[in-house]
Design a protein around this motif. Sequence first.
Motif, short mmCIF file in Angstrom:
data_model
loop_
_atom_site.label_atom_id
_atom_site.label_comp_id
_atom_site.label_asym_id
_atom_site.label_seq_id
_atom_site.Cartn_x
_atom_site.Cartn_y
_atom_site.Cartn_z
N ARG A 325 49.78 -33.70 1.55
CA ARG A 325 48.69 -32.82 1.20
C ARG A 325 49.23 -31.83 -0.10
O ARG A 325 48.76 -31.84 -1.29
CB ARG A 325 47.91 -31.66 2.05
CG ARG A 325 47.11 -32.61 2.87
CD ARG A 325 46.40 -31.64 3.92
NE ARG A 325 47.55 -30.73 4.85
CZ ARG A 325 47.58 -31.28 6.09
NH1 ARG A 325 46.93 -32.47 6.36
NH2 ARG A 325 48.31 -30.57 7.02
N ASP A 329 48.85 -33.67 -5.96
CA ASP A 329 48.63 -33.75 -7.79
C ASP A 329 49.47 -35.00 -8.10
O ASP A 329 49.12 -35.31 -9.12
CB ASP A 329 49.30 -32.31 -8.12
CG ASP A 329 48.10 -31.36 -8.12
OD1 ASP A 329 47.07 -31.34 -7.82
OD2 ASP A 329 48.29 -30.27 -8.22
N GLN A 372 36.78 -35.63 -5.41
CA GLN A 372 35.86 -34.47 -5.57
C GLN A 372 36.42 -33.08 -5.32
O GLN A 372 37.60 -33.15 -4.82
CB GLN A 372 34.61 -34.44 -4.71
CG GLN A 372 33.73 -35.97 -5.13
CD GLN A 372 32.64 -36.27 -4.11
OE1 GLN A 372 32.16 -35.36 -3.36
NE2 GLN A 372 32.07 -37.35 -4.21
N ALA A 373 35.84 -31.98 -5.13
CA ALA A 373 36.43 -30.53 -4.83
C ALA A 373 36.75 -30.82 -3.61
O ALA A 373 35.84 -30.70 -2.46
CB ALA A 373 35.53 -29.47 -5.40
N GLY A 374 37.84 -30.75 -3.19
CA GLY A 374 38.26 -30.93 -1.68
C GLY A 374 37.97 -31.99 -0.95
O GLY A 374 38.08 -32.12 0.37
N ALA A 375 37.52 -33.06 -1.58
CA ALA A 375 37.02 -34.37 -0.86
C ALA A 375 37.59 -35.44 -1.87
O ALA A 375 37.82 -35.44 -2.87
CB ALA A 375 35.68 -34.11 -0.56
N PRO A 399 36.66 -35.01 3.83
CA PRO A 399 37.42 -33.80 3.17
C PRO A 399 38.78 -34.27 3.17
O PRO A 399 39.45 -35.03 4.17
CB PRO A 399 37.22 -32.78 4.40
CG PRO A 399 36.74 -33.70 5.37
CD PRO A 399 36.04 -34.84 5.02
N LEU A 400 39.58 -33.57 2.36
CA LEU A 400 41.03 -33.91 2.19
C LEU A 400 41.81 -33.22 3.06
O LEU A 400 42.99 -33.48 3.44
CB LEU A 400 41.45 -33.59 0.77
CG LEU A 400 40.92 -34.74 -0.07
CD1 LEU A 400 41.09 -34.09 -1.96
CD2 LEU A 400 41.74 -35.91 -0.09
N GLU A 401 41.41 -32.19 3.65
CA GLU A 401 42.13 -31.52 4.81
C GLU A 401 42.44 -32.47 5.93
O GLU A 401 43.16 -32.25 6.63
CB GLU A 401 41.26 -30.60 5.36
CG GLU A 401 39.96 -30.81 6.33
CD GLU A 401 39.10 -29.74 6.95
OE1 GLU A 401 38.54 -29.88 7.69
OE2 GLU A 401 39.05 -28.64 6.14
#
Length: 443
Positions: A325, A329, A372-375, A399-401
């Motif tokens: 996580r 980037d 996408q935003a957070g996903a 979700p990227l969490e």
Amino acid sequence: MSWWNRKPAVAQAGSVLFRGKWAARPEDFASVGEHGVRLGAVTRGADGGWTAALEHDGWGEATLVVMPDPPLPPGSLADMDGRLTGAEKEAVKSCRYAVAVSTGSRSGNVLADRKDLLRFLRAVMGREGVAAVDHQAQAFWSRDALDDELAHDADLDIDAIHTLHLLYDPDAPASGDGDRPVFWLHSHGLKEIGFRDFDVLAPDPAVHGHAHDLLRALAFGVVEGRLAPGGEPMPLVDRELVLAVPARTFLAGAGRDHADYRACVDDEHLDGHVVVCDAASGGWLARLVGRGAPRPSRFLQAPVPEEVLIHYSISATELMARRARETLDVLRGAVEELAEFDFPALVKLGLRVDGGGEDGREHLWFQVHGFQAGAVDATLVNAPFHIAGLKEGDRAVHPLELLSDWVIFTPGGRIDPRQTRTLRFIRANLPELREAMSASASD
């Protein structure tokens, strides 16, 4: 206490390598200031060398040691380090001078403290240094590799605090791809932080190739105490258990087997080393007829199945997920940088298994279509073992969490949160790669 929360018994140390042989002066290191490092008062030695304190507001303190005739790492160590590209290995072997840097423990977290050492090494490297060496891990870092690692604040991965060396008989016949069979794979660096290094005898090529995650699982097993002499067998993959046998115990019972290993091993590679063996080499009847000696893991010697479920502890999974996580980037940047080639990018997501609690998760690979935003918009590429309502080919936004790993597959190897060697190789060989990809597309 978590395994990484430990202060080193001795100072962490490394060297910065330079091409030319020169008499280094304090003013030659003024560029450390560009990294926010302050060079303290110089203490002169009787032999013509000197030391100076290094300070940084965030990284703590270090000591720079300059000697008139410093020792250099053997070129053979660079040749064995899989972190380096071929060009980087040759650059390391061309170096004729080194200065040393040592640090203490700022945080008590070996993964964070060792990264502080790398930060100081990069500052001392300045504009002229070629590479750095982490002495405890016997690990080489090229200038570009350091820049990639220090571009983010994620703690180091376990791969960064130990090194794997592969030994093979140069006279043995090579395979079709030119590689010779490895008779002994062993780690360095885990013993130096209070654990044991591990040895794998006659590993299948996949073990030190695309199935490298098996070796990561062994390293985690060692530091977590699950792969330790006198302990219970450790699950490595489904239905496959391995046992840690002290290297001296193994050698005493190995008879005339493993002649190459017996001929090469020395005290350095016996003390504090364990051989990864089968969980059971036979019962009392086998021992009675002389077949009860420890036996190297046959699973690691055989071809590795295409799909195996590797057993990581919850702690190891959380460590890997955190780094994935915190380096997201890097994935996005590499996808953009390599967009012309359309290499597949995958993310591993930890989804809850049927009937499982919060920690009951299966980690599955999905091919990325976009972020996408957070996903992430992605398609499942492997069949779940324990989630009935999900099948290979399902596409959804997740979700990227849930992220626990990521990878980009390229013809030169994989790019992942643990290393950028492949990315550095591609950057250095872009024209050749474009030509090869163009030729492949026209066939």
